[in-house]
Design an enzyme around this catalytic site. Structure first.
Site, PDB file in Angstrom:
ATOM      1  NE  ARG A 119      -3.600   0.266   2.595  1.00  0.00           N
ATOM      2  CZ  ARG A 119      -3.530   1.084   3.654  1.00  0.00           C
ATOM      3  NH1 ARG A 119      -2.742   0.804   4.661  1.00  0.00           N
ATOM      4  NH2 ARG A 119      -4.243   2.176   3.708  1.00  0.00           N
ATOM      5  CE  LYS A 184       1.773  -4.982   6.405  1.00  0.00           C
ATOM      6  NZ  LYS A 184       1.525  -3.729   5.692  1.00  0.00           N
ATOM      7  NE  ARG A 315       3.151   5.101  11.049  1.00  0.00           N
ATOM      8  CZ  ARG A 315       3.857   5.971  10.334  1.00  0.00           C
ATOM      9  NH1 ARG A 315       4.363   7.030  10.925  1.00  0.00           N
ATOM     10  NH2 ARG A 315       4.096   5.767   9.073  1.00  0.00           N
TER      11      ARG A 315
HETATM   12  C1  BTN Z   1       0.563  -3.805   2.296  1.00  0.00           C
HETATM   13  O1  BTN Z   1       1.272  -2.825   2.048  1.00  0.00           O
HETATM   14  O2  BTN Z   1       0.332  -4.118   3.458  1.00  0.00           O
HETATM   15  C2  BTN Z   1      -0.060  -4.614   1.189  1.00  0.00           C
HETATM   16  C3  BTN Z   1       0.846  -5.702   0.726  1.00  0.00           C
HETATM   17  C4  BTN Z   1       0.255  -6.521  -0.401  1.00  0.00           C
HETATM   18  C5  BTN Z   1       1.261  -7.474  -1.002  1.00  0.00           C
HETATM   19  C6  BTN Z   1       0.608  -8.424  -1.954  1.00  0.00           C
HETATM   20  S1  BTN Z   1       1.659  -9.781  -2.397  1.00  0.00           S
HETATM   21  C7  BTN Z   1       0.527 -10.273  -3.618  1.00  0.00           C
HETATM   22  C8  BTN Z   1       0.057  -8.997  -4.291  1.00  0.00           C
HETATM   23  N1  BTN Z   1       0.994  -8.587  -5.315  1.00  0.00           N
HETATM   24  C9  BTN Z   1       1.572  -7.419  -5.023  1.00  0.00           C
HETATM   25  O3  BTN Z   1       2.423  -6.838  -5.722  1.00  0.00           O
HETATM   26  N2  BTN Z   1       1.104  -6.951  -3.852  1.00  0.00           N
HETATM   27  C10 BTN Z   1       0.133  -7.853  -3.272  1.00  0.00           C
END
Ligand code: BTN
Length: 319
Positions: A119, A184, A315
């Protein structure tokens, strides 16, 4: 030689001699040796011991399409298409690029992502064979309001499945990070494919640290955890359970929206009763869970405010 065939042979973490590998793959021992050095590209560490052969320093349970599908009920399996790629830039990007749809729920998994996305433009560290990178595409009808709370539902599906294996230790950090012991464990990225106003082609992506070692932590900018610290479950089993839970929860969400997930979400709220602040907005107060649309409620000094799960970051803060 196909590197993935070589990795499949070594995945058990046992020693295999150069001649055994060469015979199985139909190549010379020299070709095997060259291919083994090429595995560094996948971030895989190979041990070579004279007289015994080669092995991966850690075994890998490779993703297996049949294994995943067979662990699902036929009613879920029949509504799904499932593909696994060894390497891709990003499973979300790949589903966003495709202009066709296969199946009501189209799942794409990868062993490794070279450009995994998180994100707010962040990178998602995605080493080979260690984690779960899952994207799912499906349709959702209704106006923009029908998307409210969707990403929270995905986080909730994920946390529900993981909590079955991790003795209920996991919490959800709004909007959709799965947390354990303040670190996380997993995240969710929801994107929309194409232009739409009433029928959405949604691509949701789940990244779960499954068995990531510290050697793979190349610049993760926050404390993180791996599921293997808390649970002993196979990757294929977990993917199967997660896909099934997503189908179940998305069915309910499509019919009823977020409101019937509100209580379940609030029970897992990581921020519950804590002081929080919205980064860059000067808004802070006591977190009071989510409302029927999945907005975060904050009791501030000047009254109750709700924050929409857009691009904001919340946060924990000292009061
Ligand atoms: C976050 O920032 O918390 C979201 C992470 C999401 C990662 C997943 S892995 C599968 C899919 N492909 C990506 O490039 N991102 C999501």
């Amino acid at each position: 030689m196909d590197s993935i065939s070589l990795i499949s042979m070594l995945a058990d973490g046992q020693f295999h001699s150069g001649s055994e590998l060469g015979a199985a793959l139909g190549v010379s021992r020299t070709a095997v040796w060259k291919a083994l050095s090429g595995l560094a590209e996948y971030g895989l560490e190979i041990e070579a011991v004279k007289g015994r052969g080669y092995r991966l320093s850690r075994s890998i349970e490779l993703l297996d399409r049949d294994d995943i599908l067979h662990q699902m009920s036929s009613s879920v399996r029949d509504r799904m298409s499932l593909s696994i790629l060894p390497v891709i830039d990003s499973t979300n990007s790949e589903l966003m690029r495709l202009d066709r749809s296969e199946g009501e729920f189209e799942i794409l998994l990868a062993e490794m992502q070279t450009g995994g996305r998180g994100r707010r433009g962040r990178e998602w560290v995605s080493p080979f064979g260690r984690n779960v990178y899952l994207s799912m595409r499906f349709d959702l009808s209704g106006g923009p309001e029908s998307l409210a709370g969707l990403s929270l539902v995905v986080g909730l599906s994920l946390a529900s499945v993981l909590n079955c294996h991790a003795r209920g230790q996991l919490r959800l950090k709004w909007p959709n990070d799965v947390m354990v012991e303040g670190r996380k464990l997993a995240g969710v990225l929801v994107e929309l494919r194409g232009e739409a106003t009433t029928a959405w082609s949604v691509v949701l992506g789940v990244g779960l640290n499954f068995d990531m070692g510290v050697e793979q932590d190349t610049g993760i900018d926050q404390p993180w955890a791996s599921l293997s610290e808390f649970a002993a479950v196979g990757r294929n089993q977990l993917v199967s359970e997660l896909a099934s839970q997503l189908v179940h929860d998305l069915d309910v969400f499509r019919e009823k929206g977020f409101s019937c997930f509100q209580d379940r979400w609030n029970q897992l709220d990581f921020f519950k009763g804590r002081h929080v602040g919205v980064v860059g907005q000067g808004l802070s107060g006591l977190s009071a869970g989510v409302d029927v649309k999945g907005n975060l409620i904050i009791d501030t000094a000047s009254g109750r405010q709700s924050v929409n799960a857009g691009e904001v970051s919340v946060r924990a803060r000292n009061p």
